[in-house]
Structures are given as C-alpha cells and as structure tokens.
Design a protein around this motif. Structure first.
Motif, PDB file in Angstrom:
ATOM      1  N   THR A   1       0.831  -1.208   0.000  1.00  0.00           N
ATOM      2  CA  THR A   1       0.000   0.000   0.000  1.00  0.00           C
ATOM      3  C   THR A   1       0.862   1.254   0.000  1.00  0.00           C
ATOM      4  OG1 THR A   1      -1.806  -1.102   1.164  1.00  0.00           O
ATOM      5  CG2 THR A   1      -1.743   1.304   1.279  1.00  0.00           C
ATOM      6  N   PHE A   2       1.888   1.282   0.847  1.00  0.00           N
ATOM      7  CA  PHE A   2       2.733   2.473   0.965  1.00  0.00           C
ATOM      8  C   PHE A   2       4.146   2.250   0.423  1.00  0.00           C
ATOM      9  CE2 PHE A   2      -0.419   2.731   4.411  1.00  0.00           C
ATOM     10  CZ  PHE A   2      -1.040   3.921   4.065  1.00  0.00           C
ATOM     11  N   GLY A   3       4.444   1.032   0.006  1.00  0.00           N
ATOM     12  CA  GLY A   3       5.767   0.669  -0.486  1.00  0.00           C
ATOM     13  C   GLY A   3       6.135  -0.699   0.035  1.00  0.00           C
ATOM     14  N   TYR A   4       7.402  -1.054  -0.100  1.00  0.00           N
ATOM     15  CA  TYR A   4       7.880  -2.303   0.492  1.00  0.00           C
ATOM     16  C   TYR A   4       8.414  -1.964   1.878  1.00  0.00           C
ATOM     17  CZ  TYR A   4      10.574  -6.481   1.430  1.00  0.00           C
ATOM     18  OH  TYR A   4      11.062  -7.613   2.022  1.00  0.00           O
ATOM     19  N   ILE A   5       7.758  -2.489   2.924  1.00  0.00           N
ATOM     20  CA  ILE A   5       8.061  -2.062   4.293  1.00  0.00           C
ATOM     21  C   ILE A   5       8.224  -3.287   5.190  1.00  0.00           C
ATOM     22  CG2 ILE A   5       7.244  -0.733   6.280  1.00  0.00           C
ATOM     23  CD1 ILE A   5       5.568   0.936   4.314  1.00  0.00           C
ATOM     24  N   GLU A   6       9.419  -3.439   5.749  1.00  0.00           N
ATOM     25  CA  GLU A   6       9.681  -4.538   6.684  1.00  0.00           C
ATOM     26  C   GLU A   6       9.665  -4.084   8.142  1.00  0.00           C
ATOM     27  OE1 GLU A   6      12.569  -7.310   3.808  1.00  0.00           O
ATOM     28  OE2 GLU A   6      13.383  -6.420   5.645  1.00  0.00           O
ATOM     29  N   SER A   7       9.903  -2.799   8.407  1.00  0.00           N
ATOM     30  CA  SER A   7      10.190  -2.349   9.774  1.00  0.00           C
ATOM     31  C   SER A   7       9.035  -1.690  10.507  1.00  0.00           C
ATOM     32  CB  SER A   7      11.357  -1.347   9.754  1.00  0.00           C
ATOM     33  OG  SER A   7      12.481  -1.896   9.150  1.00  0.00           O
TER      34      SER A   7
ATOM     35  N   LYS B   1       4.057  -2.969  -7.644  1.00  0.00           N
ATOM     36  CA  LYS B   1       4.947  -4.069  -7.271  1.00  0.00           C
ATOM     37  C   LYS B   1       6.062  -4.244  -8.298  1.00  0.00           C
ATOM     38  CE  LYS B   1       1.488  -6.766  -4.706  1.00  0.00           C
ATOM     39  NZ  LYS B   1       2.118  -6.779  -3.380  1.00  0.00           N
ATOM     40  N   GLU B   2       5.773  -3.952  -9.539  1.00  0.00           N
ATOM     41  CA  GLU B   2       6.810  -4.062 -10.570  1.00  0.00           C
ATOM     42  C   GLU B   2       7.952  -3.080 -10.300  1.00  0.00           C
ATOM     43  OE1 GLU B   2       7.447  -3.695 -15.417  1.00  0.00           O
ATOM     44  OE2 GLU B   2       5.448  -3.417 -14.544  1.00  0.00           O
ATOM     45  N   THR B   3       7.589  -1.847  -9.947  1.00  0.00           N
ATOM     46  CA  THR B   3       8.611  -0.843  -9.639  1.00  0.00           C
ATOM     47  C   THR B   3       9.401  -1.247  -8.408  1.00  0.00           C
ATOM     48  OG1 THR B   3       7.277   0.931 -10.607  1.00  0.00           O
ATOM     49  CG2 THR B   3       9.007   1.579  -9.064  1.00  0.00           C
TER      50      THR B   3
ATOM     51  N   ASN C   1      19.012  -6.062   6.381  1.00  0.00           N
ATOM     52  CA  ASN C   1      17.781  -6.467   7.059  1.00  0.00           C
ATOM     53  C   ASN C   1      16.883  -5.252   7.252  1.00  0.00           C
ATOM     54  OD1 ASN C   1      18.171  -9.304   7.595  1.00  0.00           O
ATOM     55  ND2 ASN C   1      19.766  -8.721   9.046  1.00  0.00           N
ATOM     56  N   ASP C   2      15.612  -5.496   7.576  1.00  0.00           N
ATOM     57  CA  ASP C   2      14.649  -4.419   7.843  1.00  0.00           C
ATOM     58  C   ASP C   2      14.634  -3.396   6.707  1.00  0.00           C
ATOM     59  OD1 ASP C   2      13.955  -5.569  10.257  1.00  0.00           O
ATOM     60  OD2 ASP C   2      15.427  -4.424  11.399  1.00  0.00           O
ATOM     61  N   ILE C   3      14.452  -3.880   5.503  1.00  0.00           N
ATOM     62  CA  ILE C   3      14.482  -3.022   4.312  1.00  0.00           C
ATOM     63  C   ILE C   3      13.139  -2.325   4.137  1.00  0.00           C
ATOM     64  CG2 ILE C   3      14.804  -2.980   1.807  1.00  0.00           C
ATOM     65  CD1 ILE C   3      16.416  -5.587   2.121  1.00  0.00           C
ATOM     66  N   ASN C   4      13.196  -1.041   3.815  1.00  0.00           N
ATOM     67  CA  ASN C   4      11.995  -0.256   3.521  1.00  0.00           C
ATOM     68  C   ASN C   4      12.247   0.571   2.260  1.00  0.00           C
ATOM     69  OD1 ASN C   4      10.643  -0.797   6.261  1.00  0.00           O
ATOM     70  ND2 ASN C   4      12.589   0.126   6.862  1.00  0.00           N
TER      71      ASN C   4
END
Length: 322
Positions: free
Chosen positions: A54-60, A208-210, A271-274
């Motif tokens: 929704t807001f990007g790729y967010i792990e943290s 998601k492609e970007t 790790n914890d990539i955003n």
C-alpha cells in the motif's frame, strides 16, 4: 539459517548445477551464485507478490501515519493479522500557517517527506503545557531534506495547550487535540511507526513491478560491492550525488576506488528493508535498512539510508546516502 534457506530454494531449481558447482568449487562459489540470484527481478517479483505494498515495500513499520496537509488530517494505518495495512483512525489536525514544503527555520511550513518518530515527550520530561500532554518528536530534517539544503528543527506531533489559547495553525508541527494525542499514544509503538507527510493525499498502492525493480537493483549494487566491481558499483550513483557529509561524486569515486583495490572478502547483509516513494516527487524513492558489513579491515552494524531516482532506463541512481 537464511543462507541455508536460500540454498535449499536454489537447489530445488538448479540442483544438478549447484551440486556439481559445490563439488568442484566449494561453498564460496555457491554463495556467489546465490548472491547473483538475489539481483534478479524475477526473484523479487515472486517474493513480494502477496505482500501488502500500500505504501511501499516495508519490513520495519507495522504502523503508518499519513498527514494530508490540504485536508488537515492525520490518519493511522496498522498491520492486521493478515499483514495488511488497515485504516484505524482519522484525526483532525492543525499544520503550518504557510502552505508549501518547509525549507528553512521559521518559515511556518510543515515539511513534506518521510520521517521516523525519535522520541516521546510528556510532563515527566518537562514538556511545556502549550504542547498538551504529549508530543512525538520527528526526524526532520531527514537525509533527503539535508541533501536539498533544507534546515530547521523541532517538528513534532503534539497536543493542544492545557493552560493557554492558540491559533488554528502551527509554526510547522502537526497538532491534534489532547484526547486524540493520548489515543494515538495508546495505539502506536514509536520505534515501529513511520510518518508520511504530503501536501495532499499520500500515494497508495505502490507498483509491485517498480518495487521489484528497485529491490533487485539494490541487491545488484550490493553484489558489485561484495565482489569489488568498481565500475558496476559506481554506475548506480548519480553525477549529482552528494553524501551526507558533503562528499561529492568525484571525491566519493576516488575514495571507493582506493577501498575496492584492497580486494577483501566481505560479508554484507541487509535487514529491515523499507522502500517508499518520496512524497511530491516523481521517481524518487527513500530506502532504509539495517546493514551488517564485515571485511578483513573494517566492521559496521547500523542504519543505512539511500535516496534514489529511477532514470529513463529504469536504472536506480543514488543521489545521497548516509
């Protein structure tokens, strides 16, 4: 464990080639092959296909706060049991007296950008009653703000005066009423909350492609770094690159060329990539992660920030880093 997991995945796809390679060349060559697999867009497209972007790729950050300055709102989103960002609450908010993005100290503007919450203030920490019962300190100015020469400080999310009156605007902070600031306090962990401020609606449903393109190129940058390919590594940097400490591209190039000539065996783990699109920009993304770096002569564990632009060839170009 992660290396073993990735090895098992790769073995299932290329078992004969991998086993033969291992038999002849040993584990180092297998690791290099797996590092190369992480640079492929296909891997990342498959990995994030069921992840909420929704807001990007967010792990943290399980909590996201979005501020729409035009509508004077602060919205809270939180990951639910399905790891999906669900809307939880909208708070009416006061923002800066002057419209537009904050540039300098005292311009009465609320900044546009992506910020962490670094501290909570309260009466116990001698918070002035003008700011209500609670205040959350943001990380303004962030790395990208500083790259663009923006300054100022003290951008908070706070309550309303308990003993004074106030105008219906702020000097640049985000203010919500005291019931709401206490409600917000109950519903977030400040270490796991990200604030996104935009002039209007915050961008949602990121491609998601970007994101797969950026993640694959992030790991290609890492691959060149791991294996001392200075040309490939530097190709990811913009001519307009300026490091957080003021080092320009030419000085950075000379510095990294000297470092790469050492040809040391390195371990580099992210790790914890955003990865989030930066508000009010085109093709600019804010990337943060925890980096573990170890070589024969240097060791580092800590936070890393990259600000990148995607050029016309869909290539990630780093404009600043810290």
């Amino acid at each position: 464990m992660k290396i073993i997991f990735l090895l098992l995945i790769t073995l299932s796809l290329y078992s004969n080639d991998i086993l033969t390679n291992y038999r002849i060349n040993g584990i180092d060559n297998i690791e290099k092959q797996m590092d190369l697999e992480l640079t492929k867009k296909e891997y990342w497209s498959n990995y994030i296909k069921d992840i909420d972007t929704t807001f990007g790729y967010i792990e943290s950050y399980p909590n996201i706060l979005t501020c729409n300055k035009e509508k004077s709102t602060l919205n809270l989103y939180r990951k639910d049991l399905n790891n999906t960002y669900s809307f939880k609450k909208e708070y009416s908010a006061y923002t800066g007296k002057i419209k537009g993005d904050k540039i300098k100290e005292g311009d009465l503007k609320t900044p546009i950008g992506i910020y962490q919450i670094t501290k909570k203030l309260s009466k116990k920490t001698n918070l002035d009653s003008f700011y209500g019962p609670l205040a959350f300190v943001t990380s303004y100015p962030n790395t990208y703000d500083k790259y663009r020469g923006k300054n100022g400080h003290g951008i908070w999310i706070h309550g309303l005066p308990t003993e004074q009156t106030r105008d219906e605007f702020t000097k640049g902070c985000i203010a919500i009423d005291n019931t709401n600031i206490e409600c917000l306090n109950r519903n977030i962990d400040i270490d796991k909350t990200l604030l996104i401020i935009n002039s209007n609606e915050v961008q949602k449903n990121i491609s998601k492609e970007t994101l797969a393109t950026i993640l694959s190129q992030l790991y290609l940058w890492r691959y060149y770094w791991l294996f001392d390919d200075i040309e490939g590594y530097l190709n990811f940097y913009s001519d307009e690159f300026l490091r957080f400490d003021g080092m320009n591209f030419n000085k950075f190039k000379n510095y990294k060329t000297r470092v790469f000539k050492k040809v040391e065996k390195k371990t580099i783990i992210f790790n914890d990539i955003n990865v989030l699109p930066y508000p009010n920009t085109q093709d600019t993304y804010y990337i943060t992660f925890k980096e573990f770096y170890k070589s024969d002569t240097f060791k580092f564990t800590g936070d890393k920030t990259l600000v990148v632009r995607i050029d016309e060839n869909k290539t990630m170009k780093i404009v600043t880093e810290k």
